[in-house]
Design an enzyme around this catalytic site. Structure first.
Site, PDB file in Angstrom:
ATOM      1  CB  THR A 128      -0.927   0.012   1.231  1.00 57.88           C
ATOM      2  OG1 THR A 128      -1.651  -1.221   1.297  1.00 57.88           O
ATOM      3  CG2 THR A 128      -1.898   1.165   1.158  1.00 57.88           C
TER       4      THR A 128
ATOM      5  CE  LYS B 189     -11.148  -2.426  24.412  1.00 57.74           C
ATOM      6  NZ  LYS B 189     -10.248  -3.263  25.239  1.00 57.74           N
TER       7      LYS B 189
ATOM      8  CG  HIS C 239     -43.941 -25.455  -3.430  1.00 58.07           C
ATOM      9  ND1 HIS C 239     -43.891 -24.077  -3.341  1.00 58.07           N
ATOM     10  CD2 HIS C 239     -45.081 -25.738  -4.117  1.00 58.07           C
ATOM     11  CE1 HIS C 239     -44.955 -23.558  -3.929  1.00 58.07           C
ATOM     12  NE2 HIS C 239     -45.686 -24.536  -4.417  1.00 58.07           N
TER      13      HIS C 239
END
Length: 516
Positions: A33, A134, A275
């Site tokens: 990244t 958190k 079904h």
């Protein structure tokens, strides 16, 4: 303000980083990244420059450091926390953008061994996501590129709302939980028949689509693909929809049932389902012939049904299919002209299944998982081949060669019928079905009435034993000539006696296929 970006899925990450930088965020990043952001001209600081440590242990340790986690976990409303940060020169991290390596995709490659797989188990990423989630009271966590624009809009307006941060935290914990569930499944050997049931068990799913509604219009619904370790089985959620309207909840249930039925047959086979039970099922030398025989089994019930075919749909079969109103067609492929023919029916959904080697008559094993109030039940699936060595003729008369063919077909078919399940078969085609009744005698009566005169000379399969002779006597009265059933009743001798009296051939399999 500081943002930490470390993602596997780099969709939109450059644009996001540039937007954050424009708002005054300091950008921190790791590995690939960092390289991508730097190459795009984004001013970015390497995590190693923040922690004062290089990446260690071949990349196993990157963000696992107090200078990262203290910045994430410090409560902004706790003076002691903030004093401790200041004492150690640790600034807060206000936004985390992270998602995890798709472990499940890696291990689907059979060439990937355990050592390589273990190296793809992310530790720092989940820890960082969990820490940010958190502390959602002060930190925004993003794990899905689809959420980037929404969060940027709020940041430009001033701040991400508390409600949004909490919702994103829930999504982040779900992301990590799903990841961990796949890793756990891989390490215990996968969901296969010889794997012990674990003490604790988690299901991981990824939403594939919203559905208009559930079984009824007042019920909300979505479809989720189960995230699994290894290949697993493919299903209707993996199909490519080539034509037709949006799939409904009931469409998917019935398509799944129909697709499961045809996978157990190696010859060209067609199932027509209403079904979740077969109103038509047949095998023939060609797909067109199989469809004609399946349709003849119950043409009234077939109207508006779901059709599965275990061969690519050819022109002749497409022409015949187009003559009847169906909701969904499921097949491993459609010839170009067949697709054009069927595509003219605007409401007809065409589902092309991925190639998974299923059409050999074998299926991958898995677990059958069913929800109940307050929990769920897990069992081995009932898709494995039967051991014909356990079958034994218990009647005075043995089945003829032709009867054996129909008995085997009926036995494969009855496993897909709701218990108490009775199936009548003639020339490798279902001609009558009785299912879901509170007693087996009633199921025999329903199947016989649906078959009518065709019941004479037919083969009957019962998913569980006959508890009394009356069910078999009713079958004989309808003209049934041969029976396959598990046996095991305390009144087996009465049932065998009734078969002999009627001149029926009867086979015990020693295995039942009860389907609740």
């Amino acid at each position: 303000m500081r943002a930490l970006l470390s993602v596997f899925d780099k969709t939109g990450v450059v644009e996001l980083a540039q937007s954050l930088a424009d708002l005054g965020f300091e950008i921190i990043s790791t590995g690939g990244t960092h390289q991508q952001l730097s190459a795009a001209g984004v001013k970015v600081t390497a995590v190693a420059d923040v922690t004062g440590f290089p990446e260690l242990l071949d990349g196993r340790v990157k963000t696992l450091h107090p200078r990262i986690h203290a910045g994430l976990l410090a409560r902004r409303d706790n003076a002691t926390h903030l004093e401790q940060l200041a004492a150690h020169g640790i600034p807060t991290i206000d936004l985390v953008v992270a998602n995890l390596y798709p472990f499940g995709e890696t291990i689907r490659d059979p060439r990937v061994g355990v050592d390589e797989a273990v190296e793809q188990i992310d530790i720092g990423g989940p820890a960082m996501i969990r820490a940010a989630a958190k502390n959602f009271a002060g930190v925004t966590v993003l794990t899905d590129p689809a959420d980037y624009p929404m969060v940027m809009d709020e940041l430009r307006a001033g701040a991400v709302s508390a409600e949004r941060r909490r919702a994103l935290a829930a999504k982040a914990f779900a992301h990590v939980s799903a990841y961990d569930a796949v890793v756990a499944q891989y390490l215990r050997g996968g969901d296969v028949e010889d794997t012990p049931f674990p003490e604790e068990f988690s299901l991981a799913g990824q939403r594939v689509r919203h559905l208009r509604y559930g079984e009824n219009a007042h019920q909300r619904a979505s479809a989720y693909r189960r995230l699994r370790a290894g290949q697993g089985e493919s299903g209707v959620l993996d199909a490519v929809q080539l034509a037709g309207k949006e799939l409904s909840f009931n469409n998917l249930l019935d398509a799944n049932a129909a697709w499961g039925m045809v996978q157990g047959f190696s010859e060209p086979t067609v199932a027509i389902v209403k079904h979740t039970i077969p109103c038509g099922l047949a095998s023939r030398n060609t797909l067109a012939q199989a469809f004609a025989a399946a349709l003849a089994g119950d043409p009234v019930s077939a109207f508006g049904g779901i059709v599965a075919l275990n061969r690519s749909v050819d022109d002749e079969t497409a022409q015949r299919l187009a003559e009847v109103f169906f909701e969904v067609l499921v097949a491993p492929g459609f010839a170009n002209t067949a697709r054009q023919t069927l595509g003219r029916k605007k409401s007809l959904r065409l589902l092309e299944m991925p190639d998974s080697g299923w059409n050999s008559g074998s299926r991958p094993r898995s677990w059958d998982i069913r929800l109940i109030s307050g929990g769920f039940l897990i069992q081995d699936d009932d898709l494995g081949p039967d051991d014909r060595a356990t079958w034994r003729v218990v009647s005075d008369r043995a089945p003829t060669d032709a009867e054996w063919i129909d008995l085997r077909f009926a036995w494969e078919a009855v496993r897909h019928v709701k218990s108490n399940g009775i199936v009548l078969v003639k020339h490798r085609a279902v001609i009558g079905v009785g299912s879901g009744q509170p007693n087996r005698l009633e199921s025999v009566g329903i199947a016989a009435r649906r078959a009518g005169e065709q019941a004479r000379g037919s083969a009957l399969a019962s998913d569980a034993f006959f508890p009394f002779a009356d069910g078999l006597e009713a079958a004989a009265a309808a003209g049934v000539a041969s029976v396959v059933q598990p046996g095991g009743s305390v009144r087996d001798e009465d049932v065998i006696r009734a078969a002999n009296t009627a001149g029926l051939a009867m086979v015990f399999t020693g295995t039942r296929h009860f389907r609740h």
